[in-house]
Design an enzyme around this catalytic site. Structure first.
Site, mmCIF file in Angstrom:
data_model
loop_
_atom_site.group_PDB
_atom_site.id
_atom_site.type_symbol
_atom_site.label_atom_id
_atom_site.label_comp_id
_atom_site.label_asym_id
_atom_site.label_seq_id
_atom_site.Cartn_x
_atom_site.Cartn_y
_atom_site.Cartn_z
ATOM 1 N N ARG A 22 43.903 39.433 37.953
ATOM 2 C CA ARG A 22 42.485 39.740 37.767
ATOM 3 C C ARG A 22 42.126 41.191 38.065
ATOM 4 N NH1 ARG A 22 39.854 34.382 37.957
ATOM 5 N NH2 ARG A 22 41.272 32.840 38.813
ATOM 6 N N TYR A 61 48.809 40.318 31.572
ATOM 7 C CA TYR A 61 47.580 40.449 32.356
ATOM 8 C C TYR A 61 46.805 41.656 31.833
ATOM 9 C CZ TYR A 61 49.496 36.920 35.518
ATOM 10 O OH TYR A 61 50.028 35.752 36.055
ATOM 11 N N HIS A 135 57.590 33.393 31.786
ATOM 12 C CA HIS A 135 56.236 32.965 32.138
ATOM 13 C C HIS A 135 55.968 31.476 31.888
ATOM 14 C CE1 HIS A 135 51.975 34.873 32.497
ATOM 15 N NE2 HIS A 135 52.012 33.717 33.091
ATOM 16 N N ASN A 166 56.339 27.861 35.674
ATOM 17 C CA ASN A 166 55.881 26.666 34.944
ATOM 18 C C ASN A 166 57.041 25.877 34.337
ATOM 19 O OD1 ASN A 166 52.979 27.175 35.274
ATOM 20 N ND2 ASN A 166 53.373 28.972 34.002
ATOM 21 N N SER A 217 47.120 30.029 41.424
ATOM 22 C CA SER A 217 45.795 29.418 41.661
ATOM 23 C C SER A 217 45.791 28.549 42.921
ATOM 24 C CB SER A 217 45.330 28.603 40.455
ATOM 25 O OG SER A 217 44.950 29.443 39.397
HETATM 26 P P1 NAP Z 1 42.950 31.490 43.191
HETATM 27 O O1 NAP Z 1 43.053 32.058 44.570
HETATM 28 O O2 NAP Z 1 43.053 30.032 43.044
HETATM 29 O O3 NAP Z 1 41.581 31.950 42.544
HETATM 30 C C1 NAP Z 1 41.085 33.248 42.699
HETATM 31 C C2 NAP Z 1 39.654 33.220 42.253
HETATM 32 O O4 NAP Z 1 38.902 32.561 43.279
HETATM 33 C C3 NAP Z 1 39.066 34.608 42.079
HETATM 34 O O5 NAP Z 1 38.249 34.606 40.916
HETATM 35 C C4 NAP Z 1 38.220 34.776 43.321
HETATM 36 O O6 NAP Z 1 37.052 35.554 43.061
HETATM 37 C C5 NAP Z 1 37.799 33.353 43.623
HETATM 38 N N1 NAP Z 1 37.463 33.171 45.043
HETATM 39 C C6 NAP Z 1 36.313 32.664 45.480
HETATM 40 N N2 NAP Z 1 36.279 32.636 46.812
HETATM 41 C C7 NAP Z 1 37.430 33.134 47.246
HETATM 42 C C8 NAP Z 1 37.957 33.368 48.548
HETATM 43 N N3 NAP Z 1 37.270 33.110 49.655
HETATM 44 N N4 NAP Z 1 39.184 33.896 48.664
HETATM 45 C C9 NAP Z 1 39.893 34.172 47.562
HETATM 46 N N5 NAP Z 1 39.413 33.997 46.284
HETATM 47 C C10 NAP Z 1 38.198 33.468 46.133
HETATM 48 O O7 NAP Z 1 44.090 32.219 42.359
HETATM 49 P P2 NAP Z 1 44.178 32.739 40.829
HETATM 50 O O8 NAP Z 1 43.545 34.085 40.767
HETATM 51 O O9 NAP Z 1 43.749 31.707 39.879
HETATM 52 O O10 NAP Z 1 45.753 32.907 40.717
HETATM 53 C C11 NAP Z 1 46.447 33.747 41.656
HETATM 54 C C12 NAP Z 1 47.582 34.482 40.994
HETATM 55 O O11 NAP Z 1 48.492 33.537 40.442
HETATM 56 C C13 NAP Z 1 47.211 35.369 39.810
HETATM 57 O O12 NAP Z 1 46.740 36.651 40.206
HETATM 58 C C14 NAP Z 1 48.538 35.492 39.088
HETATM 59 O O13 NAP Z 1 49.342 36.467 39.741
HETATM 60 C C15 NAP Z 1 49.146 34.111 39.315
HETATM 61 N N6 NAP Z 1 48.972 33.200 38.160
HETATM 62 C C16 NAP Z 1 50.098 32.798 37.490
HETATM 63 C C17 NAP Z 1 50.013 31.892 36.441
HETATM 64 C C18 NAP Z 1 51.268 31.450 35.751
HETATM 65 O O14 NAP Z 1 51.208 30.755 34.720
HETATM 66 N N7 NAP Z 1 52.427 31.820 36.254
HETATM 67 C C19 NAP Z 1 48.771 31.380 36.042
HETATM 68 C C20 NAP Z 1 47.626 31.803 36.746
HETATM 69 C C21 NAP Z 1 47.755 32.699 37.806
HETATM 70 P P3 NAP Z 1 36.927 37.060 43.644
HETATM 71 O O15 NAP Z 1 37.910 37.892 42.903
HETATM 72 O O16 NAP Z 1 35.513 37.396 43.346
HETATM 73 O O17 NAP Z 1 37.207 36.975 45.122
#
Ligand code: NAP
Length: 314
Positions: A22, A61, A135, A166, A217
């Site tokens: 992000r 990304y 990926h 995955n 996530s």
């Molecule tokens: P997540 O931690 O589940 O979600 C992050 C989202 O939650 C952000 O939009 C964040 O907003 C929000 N959020 C709200 N309150 C929060 C808090 N207190 N602390 C932290 N975040 C909060 O993780 P994700 O971003 O979906 O995924 C994490 C990482 O996993 C990605 O950056 C990527 O590297 C990886 N990923 C991999 C795949 C794959 O297929 N391999 C798929 C998806 C993701 P704010 O930014 O406003 O804090």
């Protein structure tokens, strides 16, 4: 932050990873502005300063913009490259790239893997990727062909270690059997909002083979956080008020916060799950690091599992 070994390798990583999906502020490069870029820089610096030493990327990304931004920040942070472990991924090709009319597809052909790796190296401005991941499983994966590409990248010094994302255990094993090196990582969606890896054999497989599971996530895309939710289509239905209430109860008891408890819940699993923190907010990035020192009891863990499940435990 506490350091742990990555899989069966000699690499050491922080207990929590920082995810760069992000940081460009959008999926779409045309929406990137100096303001979104400045926000991404602040997020990366916050992660460096809070002690995260493992960073997750992918070529898709923001179509390379996230890697490019990270590469610029790395250049401005002398000595940092040697203190961190960089993961990135390839294999997803969005529709209409490179030619109009092409479908979204997964591509593990050797030339494509090698070319993607070289482009990531250029964007990240580094000599070697620490862990290169596939990926999403290509339906047409030929394990021997992938193994050959990995071997070439390793021999050329372009990649140190390899992993996947995955993958089901059977897909992992099929590829591992063909590879001359051990695959260290399977990056999968794991959280209190997405429990299937606990039941479908994914985590058992990681335990058995000493593979490090990275949890993407870990807050269900934000459902377990306390701020904005920008979730994937598959995560739309995740909100669970009973779970949020249970997390808040444990957080109150422990003087912690809801997201910290949700991350600590993942850390307790014996497979050594590494949650990938995805916030772009510097304060939330710093706060999440506190999970590394919160140790939940067996009973707290089950209380949260029970709240997360649709049905009581049998
Ligand atoms: P997540 O931690 O589940 O979600 C992050 C989202 O939650 C952000 O939009 C964040 O907003 C929000 N959020 C709200 N309150 C929060 C808090 N207190 N602390 C932290 N975040 C909060 O993780 P994700 O971003 O979906 O995924 C994490 C990482 O996993 C990605 O950056 C990527 O590297 C990886 N990923 C991999 C795949 C794959 O297929 N391999 C798929 C998806 C993701 P704010 O930014 O406003 O804090």
């Amino acid at each position: 932050m506490q350091q742990v070994p990555l899989g069966s390798s000699s690499l050491q990583i922080s207990r929590l990873a920082y995810g760069c999906w992000r940081i460009a502020g959008s999926w779409d490069p045309s929406e990137v502005t100096p303001a979104t870029e400045a926000a991404g820089r602040r997020a990366i610096w916050a992660a460096f300063e809070a002690g995260y030493t493992v960073f997750d990327h992918a070529d898709i990304y923001c179509r390379g913009v996230a890697e490019t931004l990270f590469g610029k920040v790395l250049q401005e942070a002398p000595g940092t490259r040697d203190r961190i472990v960089i993961l990135t991924k390839c294999g997803i090709r969005p529709q209409n790239t490179p030619a109009a009319g092409t479908p979204t597809r997964y591509d593990f052909r050797a030339d494509y893997i090698i070319d993607s790796c070289e482009q990531s190296l250029r964007r990240l401005r580094i000599e070697t990727i620490d862990v290169y991941q596939l990926h999403r499983p290509d339906y047409l994966m030929n394990p021997e062909e992938v193994a050959g590409a990995f071997d070439r990248l390793r021999k050329a010094g372009k990649v140190r270690e390899f992993g996947v994302s995955n993958f089901r255990p059977s897909q992992f094993s099929a590829l591992q059997k063909a590879c001359p090196m051990r695959l260290l990582v399977n990056q999968i969606e794991i959280s209190l909002s997405h429990l299937s890896p606990f039941e479908d054999g994914s985590l058992d497989h990681c335990l058995q083979e000493k593979i490090t599971p990275f949890a993407w996530s870990p807050l269900g895309g934000g459902h377990l956080g306390d701020g904005a939710r920008r979730v994937l289509p598959s995560q739309q239905g995740y909100f669970n008020s009973r779970l949020v209430a249970a997390l808040d109860r444990v957080a109150d008891d422990r003087g912690a916060t809801r997201p910290v408890v949700a991350l600590a819940w993942l850390l307790k699993h014996p497979a050594g799950i590494v949650p990938i923190v995805g916030s772009t907010d510097p304060e939330r990035i710093r706060n999440a690091a506190a999970a590394a020192s919160l140790h939940l009891s067996h009973e707290e863990w089950y209380e949260l599992l029970t709240a997360a499940r649709a049905e009581p435990l049998p």
